[in-house]
Design a protein around this motif. Structure first.
Motif, short mmCIF file in Angstrom:
data_model
loop_
_atom_site.label_atom_id
_atom_site.label_comp_id
_atom_site.label_asym_id
_atom_site.label_seq_id
_atom_site.Cartn_x
_atom_site.Cartn_y
_atom_site.Cartn_z
N ILE A 274 0.84 -1.20 0.00
CA ILE A 274 0.00 0.00 0.00
C ILE A 274 0.87 1.25 0.00
O ILE A 274 0.58 2.22 -0.71
N LEU A 275 1.94 1.24 0.79
CA LEU A 275 2.82 2.40 0.93
C LEU A 275 3.83 2.51 -0.21
O LEU A 275 4.49 3.55 -0.34
N GLY A 276 3.97 1.45 -0.99
CA GLY A 276 4.97 1.46 -2.06
C GLY A 276 6.38 1.41 -1.50
O GLY A 276 7.29 2.06 -2.02
N THR A 277 6.56 0.66 -0.44
CA THR A 277 7.86 0.57 0.22
C THR A 277 8.18 -0.90 0.48
O THR A 277 7.55 -1.78 -0.09
N THR A 278 9.14 -1.15 1.33
CA THR A 278 9.55 -2.52 1.64
C THR A 278 9.22 -2.85 3.09
O THR A 278 9.10 -1.94 3.93
N PRO A 279 9.13 -4.14 3.39
CA PRO A 279 8.98 -4.52 4.80
C PRO A 279 10.15 -4.01 5.66
O PRO A 279 9.94 -3.67 6.83
N ALA A 280 11.33 -3.90 5.07
CA ALA A 280 12.48 -3.39 5.83
C ALA A 280 12.23 -1.96 6.30
O ALA A 280 12.63 -1.59 7.41
N PHE A 281 11.58 -1.15 5.48
CA PHE A 281 11.25 0.22 5.88
C PHE A 281 10.31 0.20 7.07
O PHE A 281 10.51 0.94 8.05
N LEU B 125 -0.56 3.34 9.06
CA LEU B 125 -0.15 3.48 7.66
C LEU B 125 -0.05 4.95 7.26
O LEU B 125 0.85 5.33 6.50
N ARG B 126 -0.93 5.79 7.78
CA ARG B 126 -0.83 7.23 7.49
C ARG B 126 0.46 7.80 8.07
O ARG B 126 1.13 8.61 7.42
N ILE B 127 0.81 7.40 9.27
CA ILE B 127 2.04 7.86 9.89
C ILE B 127 3.25 7.38 9.09
O ILE B 127 4.18 8.13 8.81
N ALA B 128 3.22 6.11 8.71
CA ALA B 128 4.31 5.54 7.92
C ALA B 128 4.44 6.24 6.56
O ALA B 128 5.55 6.47 6.08
N ALA B 129 3.30 6.60 5.97
CA ALA B 129 3.32 7.30 4.68
C ALA B 129 4.00 8.66 4.81
O ALA B 129 4.77 9.07 3.93
N ARG B 130 3.74 9.36 5.91
CA ARG B 130 4.39 10.66 6.13
C ARG B 130 5.90 10.47 6.29
O ARG B 130 6.70 11.22 5.73
N ALA B 131 6.31 9.46 7.05
CA ALA B 131 7.73 9.18 7.22
C ALA B 131 8.37 8.85 5.88
O ALA B 131 9.47 9.31 5.57
N ARG B 132 7.68 8.05 5.08
CA ARG B 132 8.23 7.68 3.77
C ARG B 132 8.38 8.91 2.88
O ARG B 132 9.37 9.06 2.16
N GLU B 133 7.43 9.82 2.95
CA GLU B 133 7.52 11.06 2.18
C GLU B 133 8.79 11.83 2.53
O GLU B 133 9.51 12.31 1.65
N VAL C 107 11.54 10.57 3.94
CA VAL C 107 12.71 9.77 3.52
C VAL C 107 12.93 9.94 2.02
O VAL C 107 14.07 10.07 1.57
N ASP C 108 11.86 9.94 1.26
CA ASP C 108 11.97 10.12 -0.19
C ASP C 108 12.56 11.48 -0.54
O ASP C 108 13.14 11.66 -1.62
N GLN C 109 12.42 12.46 0.36
CA GLN C 109 12.98 13.80 0.14
C GLN C 109 14.43 13.89 0.62
O GLN C 109 15.03 14.95 0.56
N GLY C 110 14.97 12.77 1.12
CA GLY C 110 16.38 12.75 1.51
C GLY C 110 16.64 12.77 3.00
O GLY C 110 17.79 12.79 3.43
N THR C 111 15.61 12.74 3.81
CA THR C 111 15.76 12.74 5.26
C THR C 111 16.07 11.31 5.72
O THR C 111 15.53 10.36 5.19
N SER C 112 16.94 11.17 6.70
CA SER C 112 17.23 9.84 7.23
C SER C 112 15.99 9.28 7.92
O SER C 112 15.11 10.04 8.35
#
Length: 112
Positions: free
Chosen positions: A26-33, A60-68, A70-75
């Protein structure tokens, strides 16, 4: 459990309905993330009887914000901290608005 119970849970943002694989999809990420943000304590998935991670829509909403972020270059660690601080700020704003709409009688003790 009745059908009504099951349908009621579908509307529950906190019901852990998603497996790790489905959540990652759903998030378009990996289980590792998902494991990484769990280790950073951004979200704590519930565990099924078999010990498998289960995620809610709220998580999932919280994880989606974190992924956003990370995708912008944040650790991952910094993204998790940012999301936590954003959540705390939103809660403080909510409490402030509630207190402003229901002022408590303040007593001025300066006059003695």
């Amino acid at each position: 459990m009745t059908a009504d119970d099951t349908y009621g849970r579908l509307d529950d943002d906190d019901y852990p309905a998603y497996t790790m694989g489905r959540a990652a999809e759903i998030l378009g990420t990996t289980p590792a993330f998902l494991r990484a943000i769990g280790e950073a304590r951004l979200i704590t998935p519930l565990r099924s009887a078999g010990g498998h991670r289960r995620y809610s829509r709220y998580q999932l909403r919280i994880a989606a914000r974190a992924r956003e972020l990370v995708d912008q270059g944040t650790s991952v660690e910094a993204a998790c901290r940012i999301v936590i601080l954003e959540d705390q700020l939103e809660e403080a704003r909510r409490i402030n608005a509630e207190l402003q709409s229901h002022p408590v009688g303040l007593v001025d003790h300066a006059d003695g």
